[in-house]
Design a protein around this motif. Structure first.
Motif, PDB file in Angstrom:
ATOM      1  N   LEU A 106      30.126  53.655  45.100  1.00 28.41           N
ATOM      2  CA  LEU A 106      29.571  54.049  43.800  1.00 28.41           C
ATOM      3  C   LEU A 106      30.571  54.881  43.010  1.00 28.41           C
ATOM      4  CD1 LEU A 106      25.911  54.893  44.887  1.00 28.41           C
ATOM      5  CD2 LEU A 106      26.719  52.847  43.698  1.00 28.41           C
ATOM      6  N   ASN A 157      32.728  52.860  41.001  1.00 29.69           N
ATOM      7  CA  ASN A 157      31.987  52.124  39.968  1.00 29.69           C
ATOM      8  C   ASN A 157      31.428  50.781  40.428  1.00 29.69           C
ATOM      9  OD1 ASN A 157      32.471  54.168  37.988  1.00 29.69           O
ATOM     10  ND2 ASN A 157      34.543  53.356  37.729  1.00 29.69           N
ATOM     11  N   THR A 182      28.321  48.527  41.401  1.00 30.71           N
ATOM     12  CA  THR A 182      26.959  48.574  40.868  1.00 30.71           C
ATOM     13  C   THR A 182      26.073  47.587  41.606  1.00 30.71           C
ATOM     14  OG1 THR A 182      27.563  46.931  39.182  1.00 30.71           O
ATOM     15  CG2 THR A 182      27.701  49.265  38.555  1.00 30.71           C
TER      16      THR A 182
END
Length: 331
Positions: free
Chosen positions: A297, A300, A302
């Protein structure tokens, strides 16, 4: 891990649907599989080679749909205009121009494939694979192999073939190394076995690995450098072995989901460097002791659409918006 978490990974009909892409990820590295298929995370950013490959599939899908419907090459070119326009909007002028060059070469070399009867395009299948017996108790779970076949076609001798369209850069499409590469691609044997099990098209004679080269050299290139259709044949004994291996891998994945046992990383400098975009999050997790999901996370990653909760091929296609997403999950 728990039985509840295993149940959460099942489709709404209680079955566990897997794909060759998922099996391949687990075989490469269970931790890589965990990130994509257990945590259901996807990495940020674009992957130019994958995007070009997906766009090439779009072009050939439009091309063969016209031929299947009885159209001619001129109709194919006309149908291609909006497809290329969409590709240019998404990927830019240079990519669209490259793909147009590839397509022009393709139809110059293969024409309208008049020796082939097109049976199906982008054909989705959903074939029972095996039964999984939960280690912690409970009813057996049916494992299902799902996938999408680029083309199913019949030759003049009435033999039915599975086709897979591939794009490659910096490699002669007709090179001898392809024979070994194709033989090592379990995906095609699994797809052939899946269709044989369904008997939808009768027995599948073999698989055609249709290669198109993406790099445009400064010198003139021959057609055979740019395009090739490599054929591979597998007997029933080999197909059965591939199917059994797929079932074993799928059962190992479910055992990890159910019990948490058997989850490990499998670092390899070459493979991790070019085939895994979870490398940096993994290194950070390993060196800092932080949970792997937290580092993913931080980089980044998702949540992605869940591709399991579908009751059949038609629903699977309808619930995923874009071709890129479909290919990312192996549908």
């Amino acid at each position: 891990m728990s039985t509840e978490q295993l149940q959460a990974a099942l489709r709404s009909d209680g079955r566990y649907k897997t794909s060759f892409s998922e099996l391949d990820a687990f075989r490469q590295c269970p931790l890589k599989w965990w990130a994509r298929y257990a945590l259901r995370l996807q990495s940020p950013g674009s992957k130019p080679a994958l995007e070009r490959g997906s766009a090439w599939h779009e072009i050939l899908e439009a091309h063969y749909q016209v031929l299947k419907d009885g159209g001619e090459l001129g109709d194919c070119v006309e149908a291609l205009a909006p497809v290329l326009g969409g590709i240019q909007d998404r990927l830019g002028y240079d990519v669209a121009t490259l793909l147009l060059w590839m397509y022009q070469g393709y139809i110059d070399y293969y024409g309208d494939d008049k020796d082939w009867e097109i049976l199906a395009i982008e054909h989705a299948f959903d074939t029972p694979l095996a039964m999984y017996n939960p280690a912690l108790g409970g009813p057996k779970i049916e494992l299902v192999m799902g996938g999408k076949i680029d083309l199913v076609a019949r030759d003049r001798m009435k033999r039915t073939w599975v086709w897979d369209h591939k794009t490659k850069g910096n490699k002669d499409a007709s090179g001898a190394a392809w024979s070994r590469d194709v033989q090592l691609e379990d995906q095609f044997g699994i797809y052939q076995k899946a269709l044989n099990e369904s008997q939808e098209f009768g027995p599948i004679f073999g698989v055609i690995y249709a290669v198109a080269r993406t790099d445009k050299l400064k010198r003139a290139m021959t057609d055979t450098e740019r395009f090739a259709r490599h054929k591979t044949f597998r007997g029933e004994q080999e197909l059965e072995a591939l199917w059994k291996d797929a079932a074993t891998t799928a059962a190992q994945m479910l055992r990890v989901l159910e019990t948490g046992e058997g989850l490990y990383s499998s670092p390899d400098a070459d493979r991790c460097g070019w085939r895994c975009d979870a490398l940096e999050p993994h290194l950070l997790s390993r060196s800092s002791g932080r949970p792997f999901e937290d580092t993913l996370l931080q980089f980044n990653w998702t949540k992605r659409r869940d591709y399991r909760d579908r009751t059949g091929p038609e629903e699977a296609i309808a619930r995923i918006a874009s071709k890129e997403e479909r290919r990312a999950v192996g549908l």
